[in-house]
Design a protein around this motif. Structure first.
Motif, mmCIF file in Angstrom:
data_model
loop_
_atom_site.group_PDB
_atom_site.id
_atom_site.type_symbol
_atom_site.label_atom_id
_atom_site.label_comp_id
_atom_site.label_asym_id
_atom_site.label_seq_id
_atom_site.Cartn_x
_atom_site.Cartn_y
_atom_site.Cartn_z
ATOM 1 N N ILE A 21 0.814 -1.419 -0.018
ATOM 2 C CA ILE A 21 0.051 0.066 -0.091
ATOM 3 C C ILE A 21 0.935 1.271 -0.010
ATOM 4 N N PHE A 22 1.788 0.935 0.754
ATOM 5 C CA PHE A 22 2.767 2.355 0.988
ATOM 6 C C PHE A 22 3.783 2.419 -0.210
ATOM 7 N N ALA A 23 3.949 1.328 -0.659
ATOM 8 C CA ALA A 23 4.925 1.175 -2.019
ATOM 9 C C ALA A 23 4.202 2.073 -3.114
ATOM 10 N N VAL A 24 2.887 1.779 -3.295
ATOM 11 C CA VAL A 24 2.001 2.576 -4.545
ATOM 12 C C VAL A 24 2.283 3.744 -4.274
ATOM 13 N N VAL A 25 1.974 4.490 -2.863
ATOM 14 C CA VAL A 25 2.238 5.801 -2.505
ATOM 15 C C VAL A 25 3.671 6.465 -2.849
ATOM 16 N N ASP A 26 4.620 5.810 -2.466
ATOM 17 C CA ASP A 26 5.976 6.136 -2.740
ATOM 18 C C ASP A 26 6.194 6.256 -4.137
ATOM 19 N N ALA A 27 5.825 5.255 -4.986
ATOM 20 C CA ALA A 27 6.005 5.249 -6.392
ATOM 21 C C ALA A 27 5.449 6.439 -6.911
ATOM 22 N N VAL A 28 4.376 6.705 -6.619
ATOM 23 C CA VAL A 28 3.481 7.851 -7.247
ATOM 24 C C VAL A 28 4.319 9.161 -7.003
ATOM 25 N N LEU A 29 4.532 9.356 -5.621
ATOM 26 C CA LEU A 29 5.318 10.600 -5.271
ATOM 27 C C LEU A 29 6.714 10.620 -5.693
ATOM 28 N N THR A 30 7.085 9.451 -6.127
ATOM 29 C CA THR A 30 8.684 9.518 -6.881
ATOM 30 C C THR A 30 8.437 9.388 -8.630
#
Length: 314
Positions: free
Chosen positions: A197-206
């Motif tokens: 879940i947090f990997a998706v968020v981090d991927a979008v932010l980066t």
């Protein structure tokens, strides 16, 4: 003045520290000098120089001390506190901020004789329910009692996580007529520390489009409802926008985490994404988030499609 703030509930102790700083800033404005000293890396001599060096521009010294755990340093601090009469000083405010001090009995005895001591234990279930209730009351957001109980029971006393999830729910419930139900909580709140879940968020932010889509589809394959990820992203971009505004003034202030009311680590991690998001890109992403939010709430498209389209356009 001398304070000791300690205990395992670092969310509330951090809030208390921020409150003390805010009151001092309100009273003294530009006459306040704020310094944070990590005694795991520095010696008490740094504190002594700061408090004894006169300043015409900032006559009030506010110092936050971390990691006063070494017995020799504690003894030096005791001598310094007595020498400068910190308990009655009107020129200096010193706050000892510790999560779980090793020699807490020594520190408690030392500070209780010369200042104020406050311990922050993890909240009980009743206390957590009360905290969540007040969170939504203060924002005038309606929420079912069962939904509040679900948050408290599902996450526990970790107020950093609870605050993050409540902020996400608040971002979702923008319509004043909306009343958050248990079903909404089950759909939007992350009850387990799901790394994807947090990997998706981090991927979008980066701006890592392919990774965001891959991790999103992994969650969908597992049967995960990804609606909560969308509103977690909304909250993260709101924080990123505030950081951008602060950075426009020259550099990010040391109290950026306090301003955003998020964990210092989260603020540092978010700040690392700033260079990837110039102003025009931030404006564009907010336009898309608003459009997808409307589409999700009206049933025009689901969160999975919205997130996929968002990631594809990075």
């Amino acid at each position: 003045m001398l304070y000791l703030l300690y205990g395992p509930d670092t969310f509330r102790s951090r809030q208390k520290l921020n409150d003390i700083i805010a009151r001092a800033e309100a009273l003294h404005r530009d006459k306040l000098s704020l310094l944070k000293i990590d005694l795991a890396e520095e010696d008490i001599d740094v504190l002594e120089r700061e408090l004894e060096t006169p300043s015409l521009f900032a006559p009030l010294r506010f110092v936050v001390l971390n990691n006063l755990t070494d017995k020799e340093k504690i003894k030096k601090f005791e001598v310094l506190a007595e020498k400068l009469n910190l308990s009655k000083s009107k020129e200096s405010i010193v706050v000892l901020y510790e999560e779980n001090p090793e020699d807490k009995n020594i520190l408690i005895k030392l500070v209780s004789e010369k200042g104020k001591v406050q311990r922050f234990d993890l909240l009980s279930k009743t206390g957590t329910v009360s905290w969540v209730t007040n969170f939504f009351l203060n924002r005038k957001i309606k929420i079912d009692a069962d939904a509040i109980l679900k948050i408290a029971e599902g996450i526990g006393p970790d107020l950093w996580r609870i605050n993050n999830e409540c902020e996400k729910l608040a971002a979702w419930a923008v319509n004043p007529k909306t009343k958050i139900s248990t079903e909404d909580v089950l759909k939007l709140v992350v009850f387990e520390n799901e790394s994807n879940i947090f990997a998706v968020v981090d991927a979008v932010l980066t701006k890592n489009s392919s990774k965001a889509i891959y991790d999103l589809e992994t969650l969908v394959t597992k049967g995960e409802d990804v609606t909560g990820i969308f509103y977690l992203l909304v909250k993260q971009f709101q924080n990123l926008s505030q950081l951008f505004a602060l950075a426009q003034k020259g550099s990010l202030p040391a109290n950026a985490a306090k301003i955003l009311n998020i964990h210092p680590y989260a603020a540092t991690k978010l700040a690392s994404s700033l260079r990837r998001w110039p102003e025009k890109d931030l404006k564009s992403i907010f336009d898309k988030l608003a459009a997808y939010d409307l589409a999700i709430k009206t049933g025009a498209q689901d969160a999975r499609l919205s997130l996929t389209m968002l990631a594809s356009g990075l």
